[in-house]
Design a protein around this motif. Structure first.
Motif, short mmCIF file in Angstrom:
data_model
loop_
_atom_site.label_atom_id
_atom_site.label_comp_id
_atom_site.label_asym_id
_atom_site.label_seq_id
_atom_site.Cartn_x
_atom_site.Cartn_y
_atom_site.Cartn_z
N SER A 88 0.82 -1.21 0.00
CA SER A 88 0.00 0.00 0.00
C SER A 88 0.86 1.27 0.00
O SER A 88 0.40 2.32 -0.43
CB SER A 88 -0.99 0.00 1.17
OG SER A 88 -0.33 -0.11 2.41
N ALA A 89 2.11 1.15 0.47
CA ALA A 89 3.01 2.31 0.45
C ALA A 89 3.81 2.41 -0.84
O ALA A 89 4.46 3.43 -1.09
CB ALA A 89 3.96 2.25 1.64
N THR A 140 -6.46 9.16 -5.49
CA THR A 140 -7.24 8.51 -4.44
C THR A 140 -8.30 9.44 -3.88
O THR A 140 -9.13 9.03 -3.08
CB THR A 140 -6.33 8.02 -3.31
OG1 THR A 140 -5.60 9.13 -2.78
CG2 THR A 140 -5.37 6.96 -3.80
N ASP A 141 -8.26 10.71 -4.28
CA ASP A 141 -9.25 11.68 -3.82
C ASP A 141 -10.35 11.81 -4.86
O ASP A 141 -10.07 12.08 -6.04
CB ASP A 141 -8.61 13.05 -3.59
CG ASP A 141 -7.63 13.03 -2.43
OD1 ASP A 141 -7.74 12.12 -1.58
OD2 ASP A 141 -6.76 13.91 -2.38
N LEU A 142 -11.58 11.62 -4.44
CA LEU A 142 -12.73 11.72 -5.33
C LEU A 142 -13.62 12.87 -4.88
O LEU A 142 -14.29 12.77 -3.85
CB LEU A 142 -13.54 10.42 -5.32
CG LEU A 142 -12.76 9.15 -5.66
CD1 LEU A 142 -13.59 7.92 -5.35
CD2 LEU A 142 -12.38 9.18 -7.12
N PRO A 143 -13.63 13.97 -5.63
CA PRO A 143 -14.51 15.07 -5.25
C PRO A 143 -15.97 14.64 -5.40
O PRO A 143 -16.35 14.03 -6.39
CB PRO A 143 -14.17 16.19 -6.22
CG PRO A 143 -13.21 15.63 -7.20
CD PRO A 143 -12.84 14.25 -6.80
N LEU A 144 -16.76 14.92 -4.39
CA LEU A 144 -18.18 14.60 -4.43
C LEU A 144 -18.94 15.83 -4.90
O LEU A 144 -18.55 16.96 -4.60
CB LEU A 144 -18.66 14.16 -3.05
CG LEU A 144 -17.93 12.94 -2.48
CD1 LEU A 144 -18.39 12.66 -1.06
CD2 LEU A 144 -18.15 11.73 -3.36
N ALA A 191 -8.62 4.45 0.28
CA ALA A 191 -7.41 4.01 0.96
C ALA A 191 -7.49 2.50 1.18
O ALA A 191 -8.56 1.96 1.42
CB ALA A 191 -7.27 4.72 2.30
N PRO A 192 -6.35 1.82 1.09
CA PRO A 192 -6.34 0.39 1.37
C PRO A 192 -6.81 0.16 2.80
O PRO A 192 -6.43 0.88 3.71
CB PRO A 192 -4.87 -0.01 1.21
CG PRO A 192 -4.24 1.10 0.44
CD PRO A 192 -5.02 2.33 0.75
N MET A 193 -7.64 -0.86 2.97
CA MET A 193 -8.21 -1.12 4.29
C MET A 193 -7.56 -2.30 5.01
O MET A 193 -7.55 -2.34 6.22
CB MET A 193 -9.72 -1.39 4.17
CG MET A 193 -10.49 -0.21 3.65
SD MET A 193 -10.29 1.29 4.64
CE MET A 193 -11.03 0.81 6.16
N GLY A 194 -7.09 -3.28 4.27
CA GLY A 194 -6.48 -4.41 4.95
C GLY A 194 -6.60 -5.70 4.18
O GLY A 194 -6.81 -5.71 2.98
#
Length: 165
Positions: A59-60, A122-126, A149-152
């Motif tokens: 993820s990094a 990774t940013d989605l403007p709403l 973002a990756p969750m796991g």
């Protein structure tokens, strides 16, 4: 059944499956077309732990690096399509035409799409929304940004239908 494709791959090593193997049936003919390894609970836990250990680095990793790996997977699948199609056809019971035109090519296309998305923001403007006035707020037009973002790690456990193994 000691070939690597009948073992379980965990953390860079091939393991014999704790629960042995179960037959893979062609649903169209009900003929056995292979054997699938069946992990035990300790092996599932080890696989999840190995995936969790790799999660932070993956993820990094820079998006371009992740995209390169996903593109490579797509390329390898495309190169192996002639070998994969009969396997997919037998495992799913589909027609050869479906396996050739839909199942394997769709897997290639998905990895290509994942590679493209790896480099996307990774940013989605709403879209702005009107909010009514309340006793606590004047109201008005409100905007927001959702951040992906990756969750796991997830461990999925599947098993053949009862009575087939």
């Amino acid at each position: 059944m000691s070939e690597p494709d009948t073992k379980i791959y965990v953390h860079g090593e091939w393991w014999e499956p704790d629960q042995g193997h179960y037959p893979v049936l062609d649903p169209a003919t009900e003929q056995v077309v292979g054997a699938a390894p069946e992990a035990g609970s300790a092996q599932v836990e080890a696989a999840a732990a190995a995936a969790r250990a790799a999660f932070d680095d993956w993820s990094a990793a820079p998006p371009a690096h992740r995209a390169e790996i996903l593109d490579r997977i797509a390329l390898l699948l495309a190169r192996q399509a002639s070998e994969l199609v009969p396997l997919v056809q037998a495992e799913t019971g589909s027609t050869m035409r479906v396996a050739t035109t839909m199942q394997v090519p769709v897997a290639v296309e998905r990895f290509e799409r994942y590679a493209r998305l790896a480099g996307a923001s990774t940013d989605l403007p709403l879209p702005p929304q009107a909010v009514a006035a309340t006793a606590m707020s004047r109201g008005g037009l409100v905007g927001a940004v959702a951040r992906r973002a990756p969750m796991g790690v997830v461990a999925c456990i599947t098993h053949p239908e009862p009575g087939t193994a």
